[in-house]
Design a protein around this motif. Structure first.
Motif, short mmCIF file in Angstrom:
data_model
loop_
_atom_site.label_atom_id
_atom_site.label_comp_id
_atom_site.label_asym_id
_atom_site.label_seq_id
_atom_site.Cartn_x
_atom_site.Cartn_y
_atom_site.Cartn_z
N LYS A 1 2.53 11.47 6.77
CA LYS A 1 2.00 10.45 5.87
C LYS A 1 2.22 10.83 4.41
O LYS A 1 2.47 11.99 4.07
CB LYS A 1 0.50 10.25 6.12
CG LYS A 1 0.18 9.62 7.47
CD LYS A 1 -1.30 9.30 7.57
CE LYS A 1 -1.63 8.58 8.86
NZ LYS A 1 -3.08 8.24 8.97
N LEU B 1 -7.30 2.97 -2.49
CA LEU B 1 -6.54 3.94 -1.70
C LEU B 1 -7.42 4.62 -0.66
O LEU B 1 -6.97 4.90 0.46
CB LEU B 1 -5.91 4.97 -2.63
CG LEU B 1 -4.71 4.47 -3.44
CD1 LEU B 1 -4.37 5.43 -4.58
CD2 LEU B 1 -3.50 4.27 -2.53
N THR C 1 -7.91 1.95 2.20
CA THR C 1 -6.75 1.42 2.91
C THR C 1 -5.72 2.47 3.30
O THR C 1 -4.65 2.14 3.80
CB THR C 1 -6.04 0.35 2.05
OG1 THR C 1 -5.60 0.93 0.81
CG2 THR C 1 -6.99 -0.80 1.74
N ALA C 2 -6.04 3.75 3.10
CA ALA C 2 -5.07 4.82 3.38
C ALA C 2 -4.54 4.76 4.81
O ALA C 2 -3.38 5.09 5.07
CB ALA C 2 -5.71 6.18 3.11
N ASN D 1 3.94 2.13 4.92
CA ASN D 1 4.49 3.11 3.99
C ASN D 1 4.93 2.50 2.67
O ASN D 1 4.75 3.09 1.60
CB ASN D 1 5.67 3.85 4.63
CG ASN D 1 5.21 5.00 5.49
OD1 ASN D 1 4.12 5.53 5.29
ND2 ASN D 1 6.03 5.38 6.46
N ILE E 1 1.85 1.71 0.54
CA ILE E 1 1.28 2.97 0.03
C ILE E 1 2.15 3.53 -1.08
O ILE E 1 1.65 3.99 -2.13
CB ILE E 1 1.12 4.00 1.16
CG1 ILE E 1 0.01 3.59 2.13
CG2 ILE E 1 0.84 5.39 0.60
CD1 ILE E 1 -1.39 3.67 1.56
#
Length: 260
Positions: free
Chosen positions: A13, A114, A117-118, A123, A126
């Motif tokens: 991640k 953040l 919603t991480a 991707n 983010i």
């Protein structure tokens, strides 16, 4: 789950995030992370030691700590903070320099977004948000509040009592009698640890404690008197000298995000 375990389980991640609660006095001793870290107190006060620097982080400030940087934190008061861990291999090119910065309402909402919603965003989303975060960190004004919490056990006892009762008006002579040291010894200790007199340090402590009180509906006068200032005018003058803003302006500009 501790942060480094969380990181090791999510190496693919770009970001992992968690909310952490610390009771007053809790010490998170020296440690480091393989990823960059953002520390943002939602409420309360943290004091962090990083290398030769010691600084207080209130809830209108944020610390960016580069990957591999040894640091420790202690909760000055009951504290809740957001911790974002940023993969150094992520597409957003985060810097490698420590920074303590002022958090604007937009900056605050971005950090909280953040956190929420991480684990939900893809991707690409983010990556876009992390680029914005990187821009905010780079452009934010530096905001450093010096060390407050002492290491010597005698003045630590004074600190702990003033945290609980900041309006206490005991002189240094009276404090010396309470903690088992001479007035001269205590004066020397304050000069050594803070490069300040006892009275200057006590005022500094009261002013930092007032930051959290300014998030409540209490009047400026009530806050000033509850902290031991002779008047609201004396408090306002001292606050402006340290924070370059009046308490009223602080409440209505820096913290406006609480109502949005």
């Amino acid at each position: 789950m501790d942060a480094n375990t969380l990181i090791n389980l999510n190496v693919h991640k770009q970001l992992v995030a968690k909310s952490i609660n610390m009771p007053a006095g809790y010490l998170d001793d020296y440690h480091q992370h393989p990823w960059h870290q953002v520390i943002f107190p939602v409420s309360g006060l943290l004091q962090s030691d990083i290398g030769d620097l010691s600084m207080v982080v209130p809830h209108n400030a944020l610390l960016f700590i580069p990957a591999g940087t040894s640091h420790k934190s202690v909760a000055v008061t009951q504290t809740e903070f957001v911790a974002l861990y940023l993969n150094p291999t992520a597409k957003a090119p985060f810097c490698r320099t420590l920074k303590s910065c002022l958090v604007t309402p937009f900056f605050k909402e971005l950090v909280l977004l953040l956190l929420k919603t991480a684990d939900e965003l893809d991707n690409r989303a983010i990556s876009n948000l992390l680029r914005v975060l990187n821009d905010q960190i780079k452009s934010a004004a530096n905001y450093e509040i010096p060390l407050l919490k002492p290491t010597d056990r005698r003045i630590l006892a004074i600190f702990e009592q003033l945290i609980e009762q900041p309006a206490t008006q005991l002189t240094l002579v009276k404090w010396a009698q309470q903690v088992g040291a001479s007035e001269r010894t205590l004066s020397r200790l304050f000069a050594k640890e803070f490069n300040q007199s006892f009275s200057a340090w006590r005022q500094h402590l009261r002013l930092v404690l007032s930051l959290e009180l300014l998030t409540t509906p209490r009047s400026i006068q009530d806050i000033a008197l509850s902290l031991g200032f002779a008047s609201d005018a004396a408090y306002i003058q001292a606050f402006k000298a340290l924070f370059l803003s009046t308490p009223h302006k602080y409440r209505n500009s820096v913290l406006q995000a609480k109502t949005t």
